[in-house]
Design a protein around this motif. Sequence first.
Motif, PDB file in Angstrom:
ATOM      1  N   VAL A 102       0.725  -1.203   0.126  1.00 22.75           N
ATOM      2  CA  VAL A 102       0.177  -0.054  -0.005  1.00 22.75           C
ATOM      3  C   VAL A 102       0.763   1.330   0.014  1.00 22.75           C
ATOM      4  CG1 VAL A 102      -1.743   1.429   1.426  1.00 22.75           C
ATOM      5  CG2 VAL A 102      -2.085  -1.169   1.050  1.00 22.75           C
ATOM      6  N   PHE A 103       1.826   1.299   0.717  1.00 27.80           N
ATOM      7  CA  PHE A 103       2.899   2.454   0.905  1.00 27.80           C
ATOM      8  C   PHE A 103       3.400   2.416  -0.608  1.00 27.80           C
ATOM      9  CE2 PHE A 103       3.658   2.354   5.754  1.00 27.80           C
ATOM     10  CZ  PHE A 103       2.446   2.663   5.972  1.00 27.80           C
ATOM     11  N   SER A 104       4.010   1.433  -0.961  1.00 27.21           N
ATOM     12  CA  SER A 104       4.437   1.627  -2.471  1.00 27.21           C
ATOM     13  C   SER A 104       3.636   2.141  -3.516  1.00 27.21           C
ATOM     14  CB  SER A 104       5.189   0.186  -2.782  1.00 27.21           C
ATOM     15  OG  SER A 104       6.107  -0.391  -2.039  1.00 27.21           O
ATOM     16  N   ILE A 105       2.082   1.673  -3.513  1.00 31.65           N
ATOM     17  CA  ILE A 105       1.642   2.165  -4.665  1.00 31.65           C
ATOM     18  C   ILE A 105       1.181   3.642  -4.387  1.00 31.65           C
ATOM     19  CG2 ILE A 105      -1.032   1.948  -5.418  1.00 31.65           C
ATOM     20  CD1 ILE A 105      -0.474  -1.117  -4.973  1.00 31.65           C
ATOM     21  N   SER A 106       1.100   4.019  -3.311  1.00 28.97           N
ATOM     22  CA  SER A 106       0.815   5.391  -2.885  1.00 28.97           C
ATOM     23  C   SER A 106       1.930   6.276  -3.294  1.00 28.97           C
ATOM     24  CB  SER A 106       0.501   5.404  -1.374  1.00 28.97           C
ATOM     25  OG  SER A 106       1.578   5.415  -0.665  1.00 28.97           O
ATOM     26  N   ARG A 107       2.869   5.902  -3.071  1.00 30.83           N
ATOM     27  CA  ARG A 107       4.170   6.570  -3.645  1.00 30.83           C
ATOM     28  C   ARG A 107       4.380   6.578  -5.164  1.00 30.83           C
ATOM     29  NH1 ARG A 107       5.307  10.696  -0.761  1.00 30.83           N
ATOM     30  NH2 ARG A 107       7.700  10.575  -0.846  1.00 30.83           N
ATOM     31  N   MET A 108       3.743   5.492  -5.782  1.00 34.32           N
ATOM     32  CA  MET A 108       3.846   5.462  -7.055  1.00 34.32           C
ATOM     33  C   MET A 108       2.982   6.451  -7.725  1.00 34.32           C
ATOM     34  SD  MET A 108       4.449   1.538  -7.783  1.00 34.32           S
ATOM     35  CE  MET A 108       3.766   1.610  -9.641  1.00 34.32           C
ATOM     36  N   MET A 109       1.698   6.636  -7.289  1.00 32.26           N
ATOM     37  CA  MET A 109       0.763   7.755  -7.524  1.00 32.26           C
ATOM     38  C   MET A 109       1.022   8.994  -7.217  1.00 32.26           C
ATOM     39  SD  MET A 109      -2.488   5.615  -5.808  1.00 32.26           S
ATOM     40  CE  MET A 109      -3.795   6.801  -6.289  1.00 32.26           C
ATOM     41  N   GLN A 110       2.125   9.086  -6.546  1.00 30.15           N
ATOM     42  CA  GLN A 110       2.629  10.504  -6.307  1.00 30.15           C
ATOM     43  C   GLN A 110       3.901  10.816  -7.133  1.00 30.15           C
ATOM     44  OE1 GLN A 110       2.807  10.159  -1.720  1.00 30.15           O
ATOM     45  NE2 GLN A 110       2.108  12.376  -1.953  1.00 30.15           N
ATOM     46  N   GLY A 111       4.402   9.741  -7.959  1.00 26.13           N
ATOM     47  CA  GLY A 111       5.406  10.028  -8.764  1.00 26.13           C
ATOM     48  C   GLY A 111       6.728  10.106  -7.908  1.00 26.13           C
ATOM     49  N   ALA A 112       6.575   9.440  -6.666  1.00 21.35           N
ATOM     50  CA  ALA A 112       7.977   9.458  -6.000  1.00 21.35           C
ATOM     51  C   ALA A 112       8.971   8.359  -6.382  1.00 21.35           C
ATOM     52  CB  ALA A 112       7.765   9.589  -4.504  1.00 21.35           C
ATOM     53  N   HIS A 113       8.153   6.999  -6.611  1.00 18.46           N
ATOM     54  CA  HIS A 113       9.039   6.039  -6.988  1.00 18.46           C
ATOM     55  C   HIS A 113       8.332   5.265  -8.231  1.00 18.46           C
ATOM     56  CE1 HIS A 113      11.605   6.239  -3.471  1.00 18.46           C
ATOM     57  NE2 HIS A 113      10.447   6.497  -2.810  1.00 18.46           N
ATOM     58  N   PHE A 114       9.426   4.349  -8.996  1.00 15.47           N
ATOM     59  CA  PHE A 114       8.989   3.744  -9.770  1.00 15.47           C
ATOM     60  C   PHE A 114       8.584   2.074  -9.155  1.00 15.47           C
ATOM     61  CE2 PHE A 114      11.535   6.182 -12.782  1.00 15.47           C
ATOM     62  CZ  PHE A 114      10.485   6.362 -13.555  1.00 15.47           C
ATOM     63  N   PHE A 115       7.736   1.487  -9.905  1.00 16.58           N
ATOM     64  CA  PHE A 115       7.491  -0.048  -9.332  1.00 16.58           C
ATOM     65  C   PHE A 115       8.773  -0.894  -8.894  1.00 16.58           C
ATOM     66  CE2 PHE A 115       7.254  -4.563 -10.487  1.00 16.58           C
ATOM     67  CZ  PHE A 115       6.175  -4.741  -9.637  1.00 16.58           C
ATOM     68  N   SER A 116       9.936  -0.850  -9.695  1.00 17.16           N
ATOM     69  CA  SER A 116      11.195  -1.667  -9.057  1.00 17.16           C
ATOM     70  C   SER A 116      11.689  -1.157  -8.191  1.00 17.16           C
ATOM     71  CB  SER A 116      11.990  -1.535 -10.453  1.00 17.16           C
ATOM     72  OG  SER A 116      12.613  -0.566 -10.589  1.00 17.16           O
ATOM     73  N   HIS A 117      11.560   0.110  -7.754  1.00 20.66           N
ATOM     74  CA  HIS A 117      12.030   0.754  -6.710  1.00 20.66           C
ATOM     75  C   HIS A 117      11.660   0.012  -5.458  1.00 20.66           C
ATOM     76  CE1 HIS A 117      13.103   5.014  -8.749  1.00 20.66           C
ATOM     77  NE2 HIS A 117      13.656   4.003  -9.342  1.00 20.66           N
TER      78      HIS A 117
END
Length: 247
Positions: A194-209
């Motif tokens: 959930v934390f990962s997807i939320s940061r992807m939605m914000q443009g903070a990280h790529f999936f692989s990160h």
Amino acid sequence: MVSTPARPASRPLNFWVCLGVPAVAAMILVLLELTDLDMALARLFYDPLAGDFIGRHSYFLEDILHDRAKQVVIGFSLFAVIGFVGAFFVQRLKPFKREFGCLVLSLGLATSFVTPVKVVTAVQCPWSLEQFGGHEQYSELLSPRPPTDKPGRCWPGGHAATGFTLFALFFVLRDRRPRLARSAFIFAFALGSVFSISRMMQGAHFFSHNVWTAIFCWLICLGSYYYILYRPASSAARLGKAQPANA
């Protein structure tokens, strides 16, 4: 005199699973660097009309799911430290001293490794890239970084590590409370996701990160458990239990 629960022998670890799955995942991630998967997933969360990521200015994603959720995990870590210190003085906690120690070490290592690695790798965040309205050039993880005045600080994912560090609970509980340990694993994996997807939605990280972060957190927690808590029953003890008492 207060009776204390003895620490049970550890259930055997399947190292083919515990180390093999992360190794295979890491190899897949390296191969994915040859594809456009990270960019394709990032585009799903980017609004070209607004020129920004859909969650970049979301109050819920930034203030609740990022800041407040991180504070909750930090609070949990502080309670773990208090429990570890208390295990030296409180009789009821003394049998769990090693568990508390393993938990504190795992939580500490799985979160503190992130910032130094970010500095060394200097990977740019999606929101900083030209493809998403920024000014920086994209480069693969294993490629040289283009010259810039503002090195990236986005690999691995810090917020993802805040969730995945709770893999430590799985290992701390696996010998005493195996059913609860499985629930802890599901919770840690779900929270980190959930934390990962939320940061992807914000443009903070790529999936692989975020997947790399999960791998690192798992290995750190596994290593802490192996060196502090993992005490499998000896072959002689297992044989003694298998044989009748008068054999």
